[in-house]
Scaffold this motif. Sequence first.
Motif, PDB file in Angstrom:
ATOM      1  N   CYS A  51      -9.608   6.051  -6.677  1.00 28.98           N
ATOM      2  CA  CYS A  51      -9.052   5.435  -5.468  1.00 28.98           C
ATOM      3  C   CYS A  51      -9.764   5.958  -4.223  1.00 28.98           C
ATOM      4  N   PRO A  52     -10.425   5.075  -3.477  1.00 27.15           N
ATOM      5  CA  PRO A  52     -11.183   5.542  -2.315  1.00 27.15           C
ATOM      6  C   PRO A  52     -10.282   6.093  -1.213  1.00 27.15           C
ATOM      7  N   GLN A  53      -9.019   5.713  -1.234  1.00 30.22           N
ATOM      8  CA  GLN A  53      -8.111   6.115  -0.163  1.00 30.22           C
ATOM      9  C   GLN A  53      -7.230   7.296  -0.565  1.00 30.22           C
ATOM     10  N   ALA A  55      -4.801   7.259  -2.395  1.00 30.27           N
ATOM     11  CA  ALA A  55      -3.465   6.720  -2.143  1.00 30.27           C
ATOM     12  C   ALA A  55      -2.539   6.867  -3.338  1.00 30.27           C
ATOM     13  N   ILE A  56      -3.102   7.262  -4.483  1.00 35.18           N
ATOM     14  CA  ILE A  56      -2.280   7.315  -5.696  1.00 35.18           C
ATOM     15  C   ILE A  56      -1.773   8.738  -5.924  1.00 35.18           C
ATOM     16  N   ILE A  63       2.137   4.740  -5.505  1.00 35.88           N
ATOM     17  CA  ILE A  63       1.030   4.427  -4.604  1.00 35.88           C
ATOM     18  C   ILE A  63       1.550   4.458  -3.179  1.00 35.88           C
ATOM     19  N   CYS A  68      -3.179   2.779   1.159  1.00 30.67           N
ATOM     20  CA  CYS A  68      -3.892   1.818   0.313  1.00 30.67           C
ATOM     21  C   CYS A  68      -4.548   0.716   1.157  1.00 30.67           C
ATOM     22  N   THR A  69      -5.795   0.373   0.811  1.00 27.64           N
ATOM     23  CA  THR A  69      -6.432  -0.761   1.492  1.00 27.64           C
ATOM     24  C   THR A  69      -6.395  -2.017   0.610  1.00 27.64           C
ATOM     25  N   PHE A  70      -5.732  -1.911  -0.530  1.00 26.03           N
ATOM     26  CA  PHE A  70      -5.632  -3.034  -1.462  1.00 26.03           C
ATOM     27  C   PHE A  70      -7.020  -3.492  -1.913  1.00 26.03           C
ATOM     28  N   CYS A  71      -7.865  -2.483  -2.200  1.00 27.32           N
ATOM     29  CA  CYS A  71      -9.221  -2.811  -2.627  1.00 27.32           C
ATOM     30  C   CYS A  71      -9.240  -3.318  -4.063  1.00 27.32           C
ATOM     31  N   GLY A  72      -8.183  -3.023  -4.815  1.00 25.13           N
ATOM     32  CA  GLY A  72      -8.084  -3.553  -6.177  1.00 25.13           C
ATOM     33  C   GLY A  72      -8.834  -2.760  -7.232  1.00 25.13           C
ATOM     34  N   ARG A  73      -9.458  -1.652  -6.854  1.00 27.20           N
ATOM     35  CA  ARG A  73     -10.248  -0.930  -7.853  1.00 27.20           C
ATOM     36  C   ARG A  73      -9.383  -0.374  -8.982  1.00 27.20           C
ATOM     37  N   CYS A  74      -8.159   0.077  -8.640  1.00 32.04           N
ATOM     38  CA  CYS A  74      -7.306   0.688  -9.668  1.00 32.04           C
ATOM     39  C   CYS A  74      -6.903  -0.320 -10.742  1.00 32.04           C
ATOM     40  N   PHE A  85      -1.380  -6.426  -9.594  1.00 34.56           N
ATOM     41  CA  PHE A  85      -0.825  -6.813  -8.294  1.00 34.56           C
ATOM     42  C   PHE A  85       0.039  -8.061  -8.421  1.00 34.56           C
TER      43      PHE A  85
END
Lengths: 247, 503
Positions: A51-53, A55-56, A63, A68-74, A85
């Motif tokens: 997670c780049p942020q 946030a987890i 989360i 979270c930027t909701f980048c969807g990587r997770c 999601f």
Amino acid sequence: MLKIIKNRIEQGHKTTSYPKEPIELYKRYRGLPKINQDCDISVVNQCAAICPQDAIVASERKIDLGKCTFCGRCENVAGGAFVTFSQDFGMGTATREALLCDGSLPALADHAKDHFKKLFGRSLQLRQVSAGGCNSCEADTNVLNTPFFDLSRFGIDFVASPRHADGIHVTGPISKNMKSALISTYEAIPSPKVVIASGCCSISGGPFYGSSEIVGDLSAIVPVDLYIPGCPPHPLTTLHALLKFFK
Amino acid sequence: MDNLLHIENGGIVKRSDIPLVSFDSFATILSEFVENDGYIVQFFALVEGDKNKLIAVVRNNQLFILSTEVGENFASLTATASEKFHMFEREIAEQYGIVPKDHPWLKMVRYHANYRGAPDAFGNNYSEDIPGNYSYFQVEGEAVHEVAVGPVHAGIIEPGHFRFQCSGEEVFSLEIQLGYQHRGVENLFTEVPLKRLPIIAESIAGDTSIGHNLCCCQALEALGGLSVDPGAQIVRSIALELERIANHIGDLGALSGDVAFNPPAAYFGRIRGEFLNLLQVLCGNRFGKSLVLPGGISQIMTAEQSTIIEEKLKELEPEIRHVCDLLFSAHTVQARFEQTGTVSNQMARDLGLVGYAGRASGIEYDARVTFPTESYRQLPANRNEMTNGDVNSRATVRKEEISHSIHLIRLLLNKAGETSSTTIMQDFTLEPDALIITINEGWRGEISHCLMTDAEGKIERYKVKDPSFHNWTGLAMSLRNEEISEFPLCNKSFNLSYCGFDL
Ligand code: SF4
């Protein structure tokens, strides 16, 4: 004149019937995460690591939607074993804590302060302050004034002068160079007033967290009443939050 | 000139290969270069060991690099050679405390302490709010008055401070003070793990998420030895064009609103949203955030998405044409647009304007043509006809670029049979001791990122340049001797980025 009429006919009526009727967003839109509480901890840890942020919170299987930027990587880890999601854009909360989310959020309407509904339910005038925002939060707030969303039909408007406003809507991680101007704007608004933190930047610093040039948390400067997550929040996330909180 | 090293857009340069010359030859070579229709892409400082270094990347129809060592100051090239150096030299003074001597207007840029802990070039200690000890430029005279606007403006827009020196309605001088959006992006890039880089790049300027992130990812790809398949390049190019169209349409709507012609403002406002929704169809985010990753794209474009885009274009293209016709054929609009906020070709060249602001003044440069990346090598160029340098030209260029971009997207969709696979953000190592420069034509013009790695392959210096860095001065000049009431119109016709400038 003829051209104006021709264009008017071609454009037709475009305003959405939301919130009377539900609105579907294209399936790639992410929105509120669905979190698998029974997920193997190693997968959760893997998600937290990528997670780049940051946030987890793996230990709690939660989360932080404020980061979270909701980048969807997770979602790509182990085929979405921990996170997928829901396409639910309704994500506003009345407290910072509620954003630390296990996949569900408290119903915003129940947590809105009653006197706000009474005072601002029929007319809400907001002063927008961009404080280090990248202009996507600002742009997708502005969009609410276009014919599709037509925010004014709800009695909600963005106004030029803080003296005419009932509250501020803040975007951006609050750059040091905007801190004073933000505080002055807040002070210029007559009480009682509301404060809305829009976008992960104003809530946690967003993509810029850790930078020495930002404050990174609006609530560290002024008391926040409404949090709207996203990077940027979808216009419907903002609209949903405003309607639930004030109407 | 012989000393300039020819480099490629997106090509790795070994740091030891960067030509290092004495300051005198540096000054001579660069002065001569910019005099012969050469422009500056990057000009910045860094500390190497205990030496202060200046690096310049310049372009004509090719790219070149040169460097020199300086002490605590150097002789300003703005003073002797060209205005093109003006903002870059101020930035060098602010970021590193290295002073360009005799600079005609040595003023802070974004208002922050320098990175080196050197004595402040402007005598500020940053305990005071922006603008510190700087007193704004002032015109004196009996009939002269001053209008100050911002940083908080009367709408949902970014902060900046504008000072007009006026006599009656006429503007003698407009001074633009930015820096309110400064978030320390360049330094942050060097401090955080790789996984955060695309996220930060996408938020340098959110209306240019694709453009800036392409610059970032192309640099990481080259330094990390990652290749991008042609299918992914097509999607990236489509996304960059969707971003361009959405912004141009939004601005045409705003221009229309500024001359109180409401129908096109409303229609374009809504149509702009349709294009943002197409980015959401590609990747789930209306600004294209999360789409581009080092090595490719986060989600592939299947027949479903390409059909949605194709159908939408079919529906919107005639609407756009009709609303444009409504806007551009209205006499009242023409009367306001024409001969307003004119930037002459000479002025545009002197300042080195880029993007549509440059093209509207007759500077043809388009990085998609001169330094093509992604799928642009195989795509046709646009040629704009209206080059008077006024609001009307800047609006017309947008109109032309919208139809050109729609054409490009259609061409790309036709090619998109080539499948691509999704990419996930992975860890990789970067080539050590290297410099790379990436350039893309964002919707506002030339975006450029420059990365330098140290011996361990860690990013030591990350330099970002948004096209607005060149063009804000153009806006200030366009207001000279205009009526102050023309400011909104001039401003919208440029629509520059505050955060892209402020970093
Ligand atoms: S979607 Fe949110 S939680 Fe998941 S990786 Fe991205 S930033 Fe982290």
